[in-house]
Design a protein around this motif. Structure first.
Motif: not given
Lengths: 373, 261
Positions: A351-355
């Motif tokens: 959700a935070q855009g981290y892989l």
């Protein structure tokens, strides 16, 4: 047994060369005419003798030091000189050890700028030991006796009397122990000795450590784990990965696992960002995020870190044996001893855009092993 | 507070609030966002001079407007850092295209001002990495951390001692000995030739400076044994042992086996 430089002593040592032939002390030193293979000899009929006779040892050629006392004296002086050089070198070593400053560097032709202390200590100790060896060999070669000596084998069998004595002793001991008459002792002893072997076997197998179970097939990766930079252990935002980037990646939390090094050796991953359209395999595209793909860093050959990446040709290479993998075609092997493509790690973004990992590795990483499917 | 409160239902309030929010967000972003560096502000004259140099020296391969050609790649988005690295290390302009990759030049063909002008011109072609701030290229950082980062990210191609190594089809990772901090930084930033990109979000500017510090420490390092054999590891060292070590052993064996006169 052949001895070099020992004079024959006693009955056992004979200068003999023909097994079974009558022993004569100097037979080996006699010069015999060589057999010509292309001539008809008296023994055979077809030009080759029926049996080759042992030509014996070559005649002893005396050395100059054997004949000339002056040459012997010269050899003696040479040996003494070598030993003296060794002594001087040892003294040089001892002096240099205390005198030369370890931090001083000097230019030495052929070697370059080097620590003077290292060079002097190494060379002096080397010369010292080498000259002892050279002197000893030179001594043996010039002055010690160099006649060839042959020692014959003897039958190993003891005399009949000694053999029957031995058998008698054993049989007498057996009957004296009353083992045959008292079966209770015989069977309990056998049981005690047999059981005693078991603790030994248990310790031996028990100390081999726990069974590997599925350790070779599983890695630290679990679904939802973030991809972390190695060695910083910080998460990676998918939007930060520019095309042509190459990240060395470890799973989240691996630095706090019980066996960090073992886990790292299996879980290391490389993250590669490919330009749009470069990926040729649909599965590879689906398992990545916008052209960012993750592959195991452990070579399928013998497990070296596959870390050489050419970002124009999209080739991933192993530094150990030059196995080359094509990242645009699902890490297919192009060259080298590796047999299987590198396993791909399925990734996605949270959700935070981290892989994050979308799934653990679906096949074992690294080199082959017996149970590998 | 009262005055503000009385105006909160004003029709313009929503617009004012939106504007305020945007200004604060933008201001905060420009303050906090990771910055590669501040490129020295290039004047229009510099760009014009750079364009002239570009047309004379680079356009044959890279195209009249840097769009790339059959031989040279496009320079749109290459950025000033790429120009400063490629020209500043003498790799460009490349005399012939028959080599697998541009080698580090023996001499740089342009003055610093000319390189800066060309960089300024290429930077106008499209947004790309700027020349790094000298604050992060001086070295003097944490050498131990630089070593750790170097071992993970760089040593696989450039060798443990920065001596370089072979890649595929005649390409190679060059030696990192005696390279200026600025050029090391720019190489990581732009990924020249076969090298992948390590942007400032991957390896932060401070970390890059640590790597530079480590490489500069390697340059200063003396070799106590002398004769490093290129620091290439088992290839050169094995060769040395095979030739000299085995040669010596064979000589000794022959001498041991020979009879005295």
């Amino acid at each position: 047994m052949s001895e070099h430089g020992t004079q024959p002593t006693g009955d056992q040592v004979n200068q003999v060369n023909q097994p079974g032939a009558p022993v004569s002390p100097h037979q080996g030193l006699e010069h015999r005419p060589a057999q010509q293979l292309d001539e008809v000899s008296g023994d055979g009929s077809g030009g080759i003798p029926e049996r080759f006779s042992d030509p014996g040892l070559p005649p002893h050629v005396p050395r100059s030091a054997d004949l000339d006392e002056l040459a012997a004296r010269r050899a003696e002086r040479q040996v003494a000189a070598l030993f003296s050089v060794s002594m001087v070198a040892t003294v040089v070593f001892l002096v240099a050890y205390f005198v030369i400053d370890q931090g001083s560097y000097t230019f030495i032709p052929g070697i370059g700028l080097a620590s003077l202390s290292n060079i002097v200590l190494g060379v002096s100790l080397g010369v010292s030991l080498l000259c002892i060896g050279l002197g000893a060999v030179h001594w043996a070669k010039t002055l010690m006796p160099d006649t060839d000596v042959t020692e014959e084998r003897h039958p190993q069998r003891s005399s009949d009397e000694a053999r029957s004595d031995a058998v008698e002793t054993i049989v007498a001991g057996g009957s004296a122990s009353q083992l045959g008459r008292r079966p209770l002792i015989k069977y309990t002893l056998a049981g005690a000795l047999g059981l005693f072997a078991i603790p030994l076997l248990v310790q031996l197998t028990g100390s081999l450590g726990p069974l590997p179970r599925a350790d070779l097939s599983n890695t630290f990766w679990r679904k939802g784990m973030r991809l972390m930079r190695d060695p910083e252990m910080t998460p990676i935002k998918a939007s930060d990965v520019t095309v042509g980037s190459f990240y060395h990646v470890l799973p989240e939390g691996i630095d706090k696992s019980e066996h960090v090094l073992e886990e790292k050796a299996k879980a290391a991953v490389v993250l590669i960002s490919l330009p749009p359209g470069a990926i040729q395999v649909p599965k590879e595209r689906d398992w990545g995020v916008d052209g960012i793909v993750a592959y195991s860093k452990i070579c399928t050959h013998v497990g070296c870190p596959v870390g050489l990446y050419e970002h124009r040709t999209h080739l991933l290479m192993c530094p150990c044996h030059q196995s080359t993998f094509d990242v645009t075609r699902d890490a297919e092997v192009l060259f080298g001893p590796a047999h299987r493509p590198l396993p791909q790690l399925k990734i996605t973004v949270d959700a935070q855009g981290y892989l994050i990992a979308a799934a653990p590795f679906l096949q074992p990483v690294g080199p082959s092993f017996w149970e590998r499917a | 507070m009262k005055a503000l409160g009385s105006h909160r239902r004003h029709p313009a309030a929503i617009v004012v609030l939106l504007l305020l929010g945007l200004v604060v967000t933008g201001g905060l972003y420009s303050l906090l966002a990771p910055r590669t560096a501040q490129a020295a502000v290039a004047s229009a004259d510099d760009v014009a001079a750079g364009r002239k140099l570009f047309l004379a020296n680079c356009a044959t391969c890279h195209g009249i407007s840097g769009q790339g050609g059959k031989v040279g790649p496009s320079l749109v988005g290459a950025g000033a850092a790429a120009v400063d690295f490629q020209v500043g290390t003498g790799r460009m302009p490349l005399a012939g295209s028959a080599v697998p990759q541009a080698p580090r030049g023996r001499q740089v063909r342009f003055t610093n001002q000319e390189i800066a002008n060309m960089a300024a011109y290429v930077a106008t072609l499209g947004p790309g990495p700027a020349i790094p701030d000298s604050q992060y290229t001086q070295g003097g950082g944490n050498i131990a951390r630089g070593n750790q980062l170097f071992k993970v990210n760089c040593a696989l191609c450039h060798n443990f001692a920065g001596s370089g190594g072979a890649l595929s089809h005649g390409k190679y990772a060059p030696s990192l000995r005696n390279v200026t901090g600025k050029h090391i930084y720019e190489a990581m930033l732009t990924g020249p030739q076969s090298m992948p990109v390590f942007n400032d979000l991957d390896i932060s500017p401070t970390d890059k400076n640590d790597i530079i510090s480590y490489l500069h420490e390697l340059d200063r390092n003396k070799n106590p044994g002398g004769l490093s054999l290129g620091n290439l590891g088992p290839v050169s060292e094995g060769m040395f042992v095979w030739v000299f070590g085995l040669g010596l052993l064979i000589g000794a064996a022959v001498w041991l086996g020979a009879k005295a006169a």
